[in-house]
Design a protein around this motif. Structure first.
Motif, PDB file in Angstrom:
ATOM      1  N   ALA A 180       1.645   6.751  -6.781  1.00  0.00           N
ATOM      2  CA  ALA A 180       0.622   7.758  -7.061  1.00  0.00           C
ATOM      3  C   ALA A 180       1.233   9.155  -7.015  1.00  0.00           C
ATOM      4  O   ALA A 180       0.884  10.025  -7.817  1.00  0.00           O
ATOM      5  CB  ALA A 180      -0.523   7.637  -6.057  1.00  0.00           C
ATOM      6  N   ARG A 230     -12.113   2.661  -5.424  1.00  0.00           N
ATOM      7  CA  ARG A 230     -10.943   2.437  -4.570  1.00  0.00           C
ATOM      8  C   ARG A 230      -9.950   1.436  -5.152  1.00  0.00           C
ATOM      9  O   ARG A 230      -8.966   1.097  -4.491  1.00  0.00           O
ATOM     10  CB  ARG A 230     -11.375   2.009  -3.160  1.00  0.00           C
ATOM     11  CG  ARG A 230     -12.286   3.005  -2.482  1.00  0.00           C
ATOM     12  CD  ARG A 230     -12.527   2.660  -1.038  1.00  0.00           C
ATOM     13  NE  ARG A 230     -11.331   2.864  -0.235  1.00  0.00           N
ATOM     14  CZ  ARG A 230     -11.297   2.667   1.089  1.00  0.00           C
ATOM     15  NH1 ARG A 230     -12.373   2.265   1.727  1.00  0.00           N
ATOM     16  NH2 ARG A 230     -10.176   2.858   1.755  1.00  0.00           N
ATOM     17  N   SER A 231     -10.179   0.961  -6.366  1.00  0.00           N
ATOM     18  CA  SER A 231      -9.180   0.109  -7.003  1.00  0.00           C
ATOM     19  C   SER A 231      -8.069   0.988  -7.576  1.00  0.00           C
ATOM     20  O   SER A 231      -8.283   2.156  -7.910  1.00  0.00           O
ATOM     21  CB  SER A 231      -9.813  -0.733  -8.112  1.00  0.00           C
ATOM     22  OG  SER A 231     -10.348   0.088  -9.125  1.00  0.00           O
ATOM     23  N   THR A 232      -6.868   0.435  -7.643  1.00  0.00           N
ATOM     24  CA  THR A 232      -5.704   1.162  -8.138  1.00  0.00           C
ATOM     25  C   THR A 232      -5.295   0.599  -9.492  1.00  0.00           C
ATOM     26  O   THR A 232      -5.223  -0.623  -9.664  1.00  0.00           O
ATOM     27  CB  THR A 232      -4.525   1.040  -7.158  1.00  0.00           C
ATOM     28  OG1 THR A 232      -4.921   1.562  -5.883  1.00  0.00           O
ATOM     29  CG2 THR A 232      -3.317   1.820  -7.652  1.00  0.00           C
ATOM     30  N   THR A 271      -6.019   6.054  -8.248  1.00  0.00           N
ATOM     31  CA  THR A 271      -7.047   5.329  -7.516  1.00  0.00           C
ATOM     32  C   THR A 271      -8.405   5.765  -8.030  1.00  0.00           C
ATOM     33  O   THR A 271      -8.706   6.969  -8.059  1.00  0.00           O
ATOM     34  CB  THR A 271      -6.939   5.607  -6.004  1.00  0.00           C
ATOM     35  OG1 THR A 271      -5.643   5.223  -5.543  1.00  0.00           O
ATOM     36  CG2 THR A 271      -7.993   4.824  -5.240  1.00  0.00           C
ATOM     37  N   ARG A 311       0.840  -1.205   0.000  1.00  0.00           N
ATOM     38  CA  ARG A 311       0.000   0.000   0.000  1.00  0.00           C
ATOM     39  C   ARG A 311       0.874   1.254   0.000  1.00  0.00           C
ATOM     40  O   ARG A 311       0.597   2.218  -0.717  1.00  0.00           O
ATOM     41  CB  ARG A 311      -0.913  -0.026   1.227  1.00  0.00           C
ATOM     42  CG  ARG A 311      -1.980   1.080   1.225  1.00  0.00           C
ATOM     43  CD  ARG A 311      -2.924   0.936   2.399  1.00  0.00           C
ATOM     44  NE  ARG A 311      -3.619  -0.351   2.354  1.00  0.00           N
ATOM     45  CZ  ARG A 311      -3.467  -1.313   3.270  1.00  0.00           C
ATOM     46  NH1 ARG A 311      -2.651  -1.127   4.299  1.00  0.00           N
ATOM     47  NH2 ARG A 311      -4.130  -2.444   3.177  1.00  0.00           N
TER      48      ARG A 311
END
Length: 239
Positions: free
Chosen positions: A61, A72-74, A68, A54
């Protein structure tokens, strides 16, 4: 309980390893734009907990390499071709200003650093290592930016160079595949000479030409449809 046969990681190295590995795979387009980065799968891949994964994704990012979504998925950040003209416009301004300032304000130690970075870039070109080439190219231009003694402009320029590294990777590939352009290190040599001579006007002109060549070659790359297998569009709404 940790398996005693596993290598013991120094605290914090897990984050760095995951970050650097994913960063390199994104920049080299091994992880393509839009690819989903699932924390659980990545934790299994790197044999670590989700916490350092994370943190690595947060760092990516910050580099504008992942985004994101609202669910909330990356995912790997898309390459937005539609914004390319604006990107090049900003790059041209930053590149010209940093090079002009370097020609005006450089010191002899600055020249030695810039020359060393150019030798390193030439070495990567000779080896044909695209990822190393883009990193060495960035280091060369940042050496020029630091010689210009404006940290705010240098920081802005570095952000642009980071954002453009995937485009540069495609640019290098196009030239090596026999595109209309030529992969040459002469432009850097000429910029170094202008900075050494304190020729501000010529440094400005060469920096502008450097950006123009990158722009024109990349547009040729697009026109020949070399990117048909690479998703480049902007992100749509999350589903």
């Amino acid at each position: 309980m940790r398996n005693e046969t596993e290598p013991r990681r120094v605290k914090g190295t897990g984050v760095r390893f995951a970050y650097e590995t994913l960063r390199d795979e994104i920049l080299a387009l091994q992880l393509q734009p839009g690819a989903v980065l699932d924390e659980t799968s990545l934790a299994e891949r790197f044999s670590m907990s989700r916490s350092p994964i994370r943190e690595a994704l947060i760092r990516l990012a910050g580099d504008d390499l992942v985004v994101t979504l609202s669910n909330r998925s990356t995912v790997v950040a898309p390459i937005d071709v539609q914004s390319f003209p604006k990107f090049v416009e900003a790059l041209d301004v930053a590149q010209r200003m940093t090079t002009r300032l370097a020609a005006e304000l450089r010191t002899d130690p600055d020249l030695k650093v810039i020359a060393r970075r150019q030798r390193e870039f030439i070495a990567t070109v000779q080896r044909g290592e695209h990822l190393a080439m883009s990193e060495a190219n960035k280091a060369f231009h940042m050496a020029i930016a630091h010689a210009g003694r404006n940290p705010y402009l240098a920081a802005f320029y570095e952000r642009l160079l980071n954002q453009g590294r995937r485009l540069l990777h495609l640019h290098f590939a196009y030239l090596e595949q026999g595109g209309e352009g030529v992969l040459s290190t002469d432009g850097h040599d000429e910029m170094l000479a202008a900075i050494r001579d304190r020729d501000v006007a010529r440094a400005d002109a060469l920096a502008h030409e450097h950006t123009r060549q990158f722009r024109d070659n990349f547009v040729r790359y697009l026109s020949q449809n070399h990117l048909k297998d690479v998703p480049l569009g902007t992100l749509g709404p999350a589903v």
